[in-house]
Design an enzyme around this catalytic site. Structure first.
Site, mmCIF file in Angstrom:
data_model
loop_
_atom_site.group_PDB
_atom_site.id
_atom_site.type_symbol
_atom_site.label_atom_id
_atom_site.label_comp_id
_atom_site.label_asym_id
_atom_site.label_seq_id
_atom_site.Cartn_x
_atom_site.Cartn_y
_atom_site.Cartn_z
ATOM 1 N N LYS A 230 11.440 113.402 10.580
ATOM 2 C CA LYS A 230 12.282 112.654 9.646
ATOM 3 C C LYS A 230 13.045 111.517 10.315
ATOM 4 C CE LYS A 230 12.333 115.828 5.830
ATOM 5 N NZ LYS A 230 13.039 116.758 4.950
ATOM 6 N N ARG A 264 10.090 124.033 8.019
ATOM 7 C CA ARG A 264 8.945 123.334 7.426
ATOM 8 C C ARG A 264 8.544 122.216 8.372
ATOM 9 N NH1 ARG A 264 8.136 118.825 4.225
ATOM 10 N NH2 ARG A 264 6.638 119.017 2.528
HETATM 11 C C1 PT1 Z 1 12.251 119.509 2.793
HETATM 12 C C2 PT1 Z 1 11.191 118.697 2.302
HETATM 13 C C3 PT1 Z 1 10.405 119.241 1.241
HETATM 14 N N1 PT1 Z 1 10.923 117.474 2.786
HETATM 15 C C4 PT1 Z 1 11.682 121.202 1.268
HETATM 16 N N2 PT1 Z 1 10.679 120.487 0.752
HETATM 17 C C5 PT1 Z 1 9.916 116.740 2.242
HETATM 18 N N3 PT1 Z 1 11.951 122.454 0.769
HETATM 19 C C6 PT1 Z 1 9.142 117.277 1.205
HETATM 20 C C7 PT1 Z 1 12.898 110.882 6.270
HETATM 21 O O1 PT1 Z 1 14.121 110.811 6.318
HETATM 22 O O2 PT1 Z 1 13.047 119.090 3.760
HETATM 23 N N4 PT1 Z 1 12.472 120.730 2.272
HETATM 24 N N5 PT1 Z 1 9.394 118.504 0.730
HETATM 25 C C8 PT1 Z 1 9.626 115.357 2.791
HETATM 26 N N6 PT1 Z 1 10.680 114.464 2.463
HETATM 27 C C9 PT1 Z 1 11.200 113.533 3.364
HETATM 28 C C10 PT1 Z 1 12.536 113.154 3.274
HETATM 29 C C11 PT1 Z 1 10.413 113.040 4.398
HETATM 30 C C12 PT1 Z 1 13.085 112.292 4.214
HETATM 31 C C13 PT1 Z 1 10.940 112.156 5.317
HETATM 32 C C14 PT1 Z 1 12.295 111.794 5.243
HETATM 33 O O3 PT1 Z 1 12.144 110.303 7.057
#
Ligand code: PT1
Length: 286
Positions: A230, A264
């Protein structure tokens, strides 16, 4: 100084497949979006997705999280038909080839319903079942749910995140959603909570949420943490997305040190080895 244990000794029944939460587990990420696999047509994409899921399970993933809608910052929603077309064939295929459960990463009740019918054993909702009808559908389906906190929506959430006290606000929001779910018939034992790293949070908000993750763990619900690759890593260290493996593993270790039950991630083998080592130190002599 003693730290909280990850969760009480327990297992989750994910539609007949078991998720053991007596030790920290790794959830492997399986994105089924056009850019995730080389575009050799839908069948080719499905074969690649199944192969990738199998590899993550070989590497020690205890659950595979299937998602057909990107919820990364700036992502646009996809039509429900398209989301279904992406995830359902893959979930059907995984039902027979995997011994571990599959979770469906969706905000839509229609997708939750079709995914569980196709074999999914857990609902992972980044909007904490706030879509109209989602709580009722989840309660009727009877599978465990992960309720995640997000401020705003993926398209705009990173524009101006604001909190008075991010740790308290995230915990209070998730407790309210959990209470509502229990009123609507979900069992306490079927609820997991996730602070939603990167979802409507500045880097400081994300760091504070991890620094104080034990406050979410103290609710007694198993906590899931998604930190892999992230932008909080990118912002802190100045690293591109393909350079975030080692710091991502460090964050997974910190989450487990604070009591997270599930991490995750994209990179299963290294993350699993690291969090199991973390658990060994955390729980030594217990
Ligand atoms: C998470 C999650 C998810 N993240 C759960 N499900 C994502 N339960 C998708 C960035 O800042 O943390 N928990 N499903 C992916 N989402 C992101 C959000 C990916 C922020 C990247 C960023 O780079």
């Amino acid at each position: 100084m003693s730290l909280p244990a990850s969760t009480p000794e327990m297992t989750l029944d994910c539609a007949g497949k078991t998720l053991d939460l007596s030790r920290p587990q790794v959830m492997g990420i399986l994105n089924i979006t056009p850019d995730s696999f080389s575009d050799g047509g839908i069948f080719f994409a499905k074969e690649q997705a199944v192969a990738h899921a199998r590899r993550m399970v070989e590497e020690g993933a205890a659950i595979i999280d299937v998602g057909g809608e990107s919820t990364r910052p700036g992502a646009m929603p996809v039509p429900v038909e398209e989301e279904l077309r992406r995830v359902i064939p893959v979930i059907e295929a995984l039902r027979t080839v995997l011994a571990v459960p599959v979770s469906i990463d969706t905000r839509r009740p229609e997708v939750m319903q079709a995914a569980v019918a196709a074999g999914a054993g857990l609902i992972n909702d980044v909007s904490a079942l706030q879509a109209p009808g989602a709580v009722e559908v989840a309660a009727r389906l009877g599978v465990p749910v992960c309720l995640m906190h997000m401020q705003g929506s993926p398209e705009t959430m990173q524009q101006q995140p604001e909190y008075r006290d991010v740790v308290t606000e995230v915990r209070d929001f998730l407790m309210e959603r959990a209470s509502l779910c229990m009123q609507q018939g979900l069992a306490r034992e079927q609820i997991l909570l996730d602070p939603g790293f990167g979802f409507g949070k500045t880097t400081l908000h994300n760091l504070l949420l991890l620094q104080h993750l034990e406050q979410l763990v103290a609710t007694g619900f198993p906590v899931l943490a998604g930190l892999s690759r992230k932008s909080m890593i990118g912002k802190t260290l100045g690293l591109a997305v393909d350079q975030r493996l080692y710091p991502g593993i460090a964050l997974a270790v910190l989450a487990v040190w604070k009591g997270a039950a599930i991490v995750r991630c994209h990179d299963v083998r290294g993350t699993r080895e690291a969090v199991l080592m973390c658990q060994a130190v955390r729980d030594a002599g217990q």
